[in-house]
Design a protein around this motif. Structure first.
Motif, PDB file in Angstrom:
ATOM      1  N   VAL A  93       3.073  -7.672   9.526  1.00 26.24           N
ATOM      2  CA  VAL A  93       2.814  -9.036   9.069  1.00 26.24           C
ATOM      3  C   VAL A  93       4.128  -9.809   9.022  1.00 26.24           C
ATOM      4  O   VAL A  93       5.162  -9.269   8.622  1.00 26.24           O
ATOM      5  N   ARG A  94       4.078 -11.073   9.464  1.00 32.15           N
ATOM      6  CA  ARG A  94       5.251 -11.955   9.403  1.00 32.15           C
ATOM      7  C   ARG A  94       4.785 -13.360   9.005  1.00 32.15           C
ATOM      8  O   ARG A  94       3.735 -13.836   9.441  1.00 32.15           O
ATOM      9  N   LEU A  95       5.600 -14.013   8.203  1.00 27.52           N
ATOM     10  CA  LEU A  95       5.312 -15.361   7.731  1.00 27.52           C
ATOM     11  C   LEU A  95       6.119 -16.372   8.531  1.00 27.52           C
ATOM     12  O   LEU A  95       7.335 -16.240   8.670  1.00 27.52           O
TER      13      LEU A  95
ATOM     14  N   GLN B 252      -2.952   1.884   1.155  1.00 30.35           N
ATOM     15  CA  GLN B 252      -2.169   2.218   2.340  1.00 30.35           C
ATOM     16  C   GLN B 252      -1.520   0.942   2.844  1.00 30.35           C
ATOM     17  O   GLN B 252      -2.197  -0.058   3.057  1.00 30.35           O
ATOM     18  N   THR B 253      -0.208   0.963   2.995  1.00 31.80           N
ATOM     19  CA  THR B 253       0.527  -0.198   3.484  1.00 31.80           C
ATOM     20  C   THR B 253       1.359   0.232   4.690  1.00 31.80           C
ATOM     21  O   THR B 253       1.509   1.427   4.967  1.00 31.80           O
ATOM     22  N   HIS B 254       1.932  -0.764   5.393  1.00 31.32           N
ATOM     23  CA  HIS B 254       2.716  -0.395   6.572  1.00 31.32           C
ATOM     24  C   HIS B 254       4.003  -1.194   6.698  1.00 31.32           C
ATOM     25  O   HIS B 254       5.043  -0.641   7.037  1.00 31.32           O
ATOM     26  N   ASN B 255       3.944  -2.513   6.437  1.00 32.34           N
ATOM     27  CA  ASN B 255       5.149  -3.326   6.579  1.00 32.34           C
ATOM     28  C   ASN B 255       5.018  -4.576   5.735  1.00 32.34           C
ATOM     29  O   ASN B 255       3.937  -4.867   5.211  1.00 32.34           O
ATOM     30  N   PHE B 256       6.123  -5.327   5.602  1.00 30.63           N
ATOM     31  CA  PHE B 256       6.096  -6.524   4.785  1.00 30.63           C
ATOM     32  C   PHE B 256       7.155  -7.502   5.253  1.00 30.63           C
ATOM     33  O   PHE B 256       8.049  -7.174   6.034  1.00 30.63           O
ATOM     34  N   ASP B 257       7.046  -8.725   4.762  1.00 31.33           N
ATOM     35  CA  ASP B 257       7.986  -9.791   5.052  1.00 31.33           C
ATOM     36  C   ASP B 257       8.308 -10.468   3.730  1.00 31.33           C
ATOM     37  O   ASP B 257       7.699 -10.160   2.695  1.00 31.33           O
TER      38      ASP B 257
END
Length: 394
Positions: free
Chosen positions: A259-261, A209-214
């Motif tokens: 999540v953000r880098l 299960q995932t939700h967001n990415f950067d």
């Protein structure tokens, strides 16, 4: 964190707070649209080729854009699918100035098996003349498409990375299949309208299960229930490449929704999905592969929006987080978290109960070198720009 420890000054159109840099961070809200239906996803890019950054929005049934200057709502495409729109992504693929647009729709997160009833991926073709409607090219997809963005490979070519919420056939985040993170590579511009000319490669199946990415250049930072994955956009997709998991984060990760880098190397995250905790991960000095998890606040309710940027002109990045359901004080809103010289994080209110934040972006809309915050509200049904009027540190 106690928001009351900061000085809050309300005016008719501004909110000011005192920051640790000694200046006075100041953001002036302007409501661009009080009639947003849901405001699922935002993107920033030059739509009309005038060199200015416009705002794009995936609303419930329409993809729309707001032209920089007059900020009027203009429709790109209407009712692309029977169910809701959910995301969009923009990039200038051919180098001519204006952006190209990809979009995701048919939002039906409870249906994880039948692609005809859940999820869709589209490429929007600019009209031959006038402003719209844009022509819709429908591409193959998995169920529960949720987020997408254009990412450049080391050679400078743009690829559309598409992230579903669930693995195919999974229920409640569990099942036999991992989420298929897919990379869509566009053909030459004269074949954009041909779905068969696009190539699709699955690059990751390690989370259920995932939700967001950067993205970190050509690498992806993907947040999911089982941790955080880092994988190259050109990766073949074999093996578990979680850089953060319960075993190597201290305290253990709760699983990641947003999540953000940061350029400084830390990761900001909201945990778990639609979660309460805003955290920062930093790799331990002298102990590679081990991460310290610092809690900035545990008081979010349905935390759903996140950005990392230097909005205050200090030379150090701050974390901006929004939530969409009333917290313990009965409020929704947006806060900015700034790390002081001694390492402690300080909170600055940006929005106090007018923005049930579904998504937010950070971009310099007026060209003055100070990034604005752009946010869309779900329960509040609004689109607001928070103009950055923060004085530059001397």
């Amino acid at each position: 964190m106690n928001p009351r420890s900061c000085l809050i000054v309300f005016g008719l159109s501004s909110l000011s707070v005192t920051g640790s840099s000694g200046g006075e961070p100041r953001f002036e809200p302007q409501t661009l649209d009080p009639g947003v239906e849901i405001g699922y996803g935002l993107a920033i890019g030059d739509v009309d080729g005038d060199g200015k950054q416009d705002i794009l929005l995936a609303d419930k049934s329409q993809y729309v854009w707001y032209r920089n200057g007059d900020w009027q709502r203009r429709v790109l495409a209407d009712h692309v699918t029977l169910r809701d729109n959910v995301c969009l992504a923009v990039a200038d693929l051919d180098g001519d100035g204006p952006v190209e647009i990809a979009a995701g729709a048919q939002w039906n997160p409870g249906e994880t098996s039948d692609g005809s009833q859940s999820g869709s991926v589209h490429f929007l073709m600019r009209p031959n003349k006038g402003e719209g409607p844009w022509r819709v090219v429908t591409l193959p997809h998995d169920p529960t498409i949720h987020r997408m963005r254009w990412v450049r490979d080391p050679g400078g070519k743009n690829h559309l990375v598409v992230l579903p919420l669930h693995g195919i056939g999974n229920k409640s985040g569990a099942g036999e299949n991992g989420v298929q993170v897919s990379v869509y590579t566009p053909p030459a511009p004269d074949r954009w309208e041909d779905p068969s000319a696009w190539t699709i490669q699955v690059i990751d199946r390690s989370m259920h299960q995932t939700h967001n990415f950067d993205d970190a250049g050509s690498d992806l930072i993907i947040g999911g229930a089982e941790g955080i994955v880092r994988r190259a956009v050109s990766d073949a997709g074999s093996g578990d490449q979680r850089i953060i998991r319960p075993e190597n984060s201290h305290p253990p990760t709760k699983g990641v929704g947003e999540v953000r880098l940061a350029k400084a190397g830390f990761l900001a995250a909201i945990e778990p999905m639609h979660g309460t905790d805003l955290v920062v991960y930093e790799e331990k000095v002298g102990d590679p592969g081990q991460w310290t998890r610092t809690l900035l606040t545990g008081g979010l309710v349905d935390g759903h929006a996140l950005a990392v940027a230097d909005l205050l002109g200090t030379g150090h990045e701050q974390v901006v987080a929004g939530w969409r359901k009333p917290d313990a004080s009965g409020k929704v809103g947006i806060r900015l978290y700034e790390r002081g010289a001694e390492g402690a994080w300080k909170v600055h209110p940006i929005d106090d109960n007018t923005m049930a934040c579904e998504d937010l972006k950070v971009a310099d809309l007026d060209g003055d070198g100070r990034p604005e915050i752009i946010a869309s509200g779900r329960a509040t049904k609004n689109l607001i720009v928070y103009w950055n009027k923060t004085p530059r540190p001397e």
